[in-house]
Design a protein around this motif. Structure first.
Motif, mmCIF file in Angstrom:
data_model
loop_
_atom_site.group_PDB
_atom_site.id
_atom_site.type_symbol
_atom_site.label_atom_id
_atom_site.label_comp_id
_atom_site.label_asym_id
_atom_site.label_seq_id
_atom_site.Cartn_x
_atom_site.Cartn_y
_atom_site.Cartn_z
ATOM 1 N N GLY A 11 43.206 44.149 27.501
ATOM 2 C CA GLY A 11 43.174 42.763 27.924
ATOM 3 C C GLY A 11 42.134 42.547 28.984
ATOM 4 N N PHE A 122 42.951 35.351 35.584
ATOM 5 C CA PHE A 122 41.921 34.743 34.745
ATOM 6 C C PHE A 122 41.933 33.224 34.872
ATOM 7 N N GLN A 141 41.220 31.757 29.735
ATOM 8 C CA GLN A 141 40.740 33.121 29.600
ATOM 9 C C GLN A 141 41.861 34.128 29.850
ATOM 10 N N GLY A 142 41.597 35.374 29.468
ATOM 11 C CA GLY A 142 42.598 36.431 29.598
ATOM 12 C C GLY A 142 43.194 36.780 28.254
ATOM 13 N N GLY A 145 45.390 33.946 27.041
ATOM 14 C CA GLY A 145 44.898 32.617 27.395
ATOM 15 C C GLY A 145 45.461 31.529 26.499
ATOM 16 N N GLY A 158 49.263 29.641 29.425
ATOM 17 C CA GLY A 158 48.886 31.043 29.356
ATOM 18 C C GLY A 158 50.111 31.948 29.302
ATOM 19 N N GLY A 161 50.090 38.281 28.134
ATOM 20 C CA GLY A 161 49.232 38.811 27.086
ATOM 21 C C GLY A 161 49.474 40.247 26.692
ATOM 22 N N SER A 176 46.962 35.136 32.674
ATOM 23 C CA SER A 176 45.974 34.414 31.873
ATOM 24 C C SER A 176 46.027 32.922 32.171
ATOM 25 N N GLY A 195 45.527 31.818 36.050
ATOM 26 C CA GLY A 195 46.595 32.813 36.026
ATOM 27 C C GLY A 195 46.870 33.385 37.403
ATOM 28 N N ASN A 426 41.769 46.373 31.843
ATOM 29 C CA ASN A 426 40.979 45.218 32.225
ATOM 30 C C ASN A 426 39.626 45.736 32.673
#
Length: 466
Positions: A11, A122, A141-142, A145, A158, A161, A176, A195, A426
């Motif tokens: 992620g 994110f 994003q993320g 997301g 979000g 994830g 996210s 996030g 990440n």
């Protein structure tokens, strides 16, 4: 030969995504790994800590008094926060890592930018521009997301994830962002909330919390026709021989005004001895085994496989990409035509692995493209994905990987063969390996006996030399 499929979960956001492996060491006396270089951290008023390039803060002791709030200025790579102490950590005040709330629809602004996440978190998706009948917005994003929506509808909140089994928070990553909403001729659309951030606090002695640690997602932006998505909760990990919590530890999602709710983050507590531990939100996973923090901690993180986006359209990627819509990491020459080649560099990943590259444009729908199978050697391989980039807008690229494991090279876990191996990373941060058996038993590699840890390491070494 008996092989199993690794479901590799990675992620992250930004131009470059790094897959790092954390190999364990034998059980030793725990050390946070702090050098103590920053001395004692004892703020007497609200304090904004500027994060160094690696996000690691090396203290002797940490004491945040009641009534004092500590927040963080993100570094260029937006790494999570790592607070290390050689001595006691006492938090009576507040540690604040919340994502920023999304912006409401605006009749004066041209566009609402996606709101930033907390450090390590994110950003939310951008709202669509004002001035057109229906201008597209962008996804949050993320890895989780939220999806973007046209002006008529609600965007997605979000989610953290990661798979449900990912509780170790190695690697550490934040929440996210929520999706943005389209704009029209009158209004710039609302943007998604950022996030929640991510933090690990480790002490060689003990951690006591009577105050607050907060890594909540940012609230959603609002309009009368379509509501943006809120940011998900982030991540909080505490590691020490002794932990006591009578305070408030939370990693909740931001507030949604629409129907597509965001999700919470993850909280992790690792201690040999737990004192009083008040409930956290969400409920923390706990362990009596103290996992690795950094390369200097005991046990230590050791990094092996990596996956990076090395170039786009023949233009080399920067060493520290930002993954931001505001300023592109790579600008392609005038006349560049689609499809655009994206070069991936893989180290210590089996040959023949195919990767997925996601293109997340600022004002268009997300697309996914599979790369060619990697060629070269196990130690240094390349693969190429041909992607379509919308003209005139900035796009964020993500890379993902899944590869095959030769199960016969690895030890049995409680008499069972491995069925899956989950990997999470990440970009720029260490990751962990979690083994899963056919019956669903799950154990982190660093929690195995030293003998089995060695067998796992030999298994990957055998893959490297074949």
């Amino acid at each position: 030969m008996n092989t199993k499929r690794i479901h590799g979960w990675i992620g992250g956001a930004g131009l470059s995504l790094v897959l790092l492996w954390a190999l364990p060491v034998s059980a030793q006396t725990f050390s946070s790994g702090s050098t103590g270089a920053l001395g004692a951290f004892n703020p007497t008023s609200n304090t904004q800590v500027v994060l160094p390039a690696d996000g690691v803060l090396n203290y002797t002791t940490i004491n945040i008094p009641s009534g004092v709030l500590v927040a963080f200025t993100p570094n260029a790579a937006n790494t999570p926060v790592t607070m290390l102490a050689t001595g006691d950590v006492t938090i009576a005040g507040t540690i604040f890592l919340n994502g920023t709330a999304g912006l409401n629809a605006s009749s004066t602004l041209t566009v609402n930018a996606g709101s930033p996440g907390g450090p390590g978190g994110f950003p939310g998706g951008w709202g669509g521009m004002r001035g057109q009948t229906n201008n597209n917005s962008s996804n949050g994003q993320g890895p989780g997301g939220g999806f973007a929506s046209p002006i008529c509808c609600d965007a997605g909140g979000g989610t953290y994830g990661a798979p449900s089994g990912f509780v170790s928070l190695i690697p550490l990553l934040g929440g996210s962002g929520g999706g943005g909403v389209g704009g029209d001729s009158t209004n710039a659309g609302p943007s998604g909330g950022g996030g929640g951030g991510a933090i690990v606090i480790a002490s060689t002695t003990k951690i006591t919390v009577t105050g607050t640690i907060s890594a909540n997602g940012g609230d959603a932006g609002y309009s009368g026709t379509g509501k943006a998505g809120a940011g998900s909760g982030g991540a909080i990990r505490l590691v020490a021989p002794q932990i006591t919590n009578t305070g408030t530890i939370g990693a909740l999602n931001g507030t949604n005004f629409g129907q597509n709710l965001a999700g919470p983050g993850i909280i992790r507590l690792e201690a040999v001895t737990f004192g009083t531990v008040a409930p956290t939100t969400p409920t923390a996973s706990t362990s009596n085994t103290l996992g690795p923090i950094t390369a200097n901690s005991t046990p230590a993180l050791i990094n092996l496989p990596t996956l990076t986006i090395s170039s786009v359209g023949g233009v080399a990627a920067p060493a520290s990409p930002t993954g931001s819509y505001s300023t592109a990491d790579v600008s392609l020459p005038t006349g560049t035509t689609n499809p655009v080649p994206v070069m991936l560099t893989a180290r210590n990943i089996p040959l023949g692995t195919a990767f997925t590259v996601n293109v997340i444009p600022q004002f268009a729908a997300v697309t996914s493209t599979s790369s060619t199978a990697s060629t070269g050697s196990f130690a240094n391989a390349t693969a190429t994905a041909s992607v379509t980039l919308p003209s005139g807008v900035v796009s964020v690229l993500n890379a993902f990987a899944s590869f095959t494991l030769t199960a016969s090279l690895f030890p049995l876990i409680d008499g069972e063969e491995l069925d899956r191996v989950m990997v999470a990373a990440n970009y720029g941060e260490p990751s962990t390996v979690t083994l899963l058996t056919k019956s669903g038993k799950e154990i982190r590699v660093d929690q195995l006996s030293p003998e089995k840890q060695l067998l796992v390491a030999k298994g990957f070494e055998a893959m490297r030399t074949r």
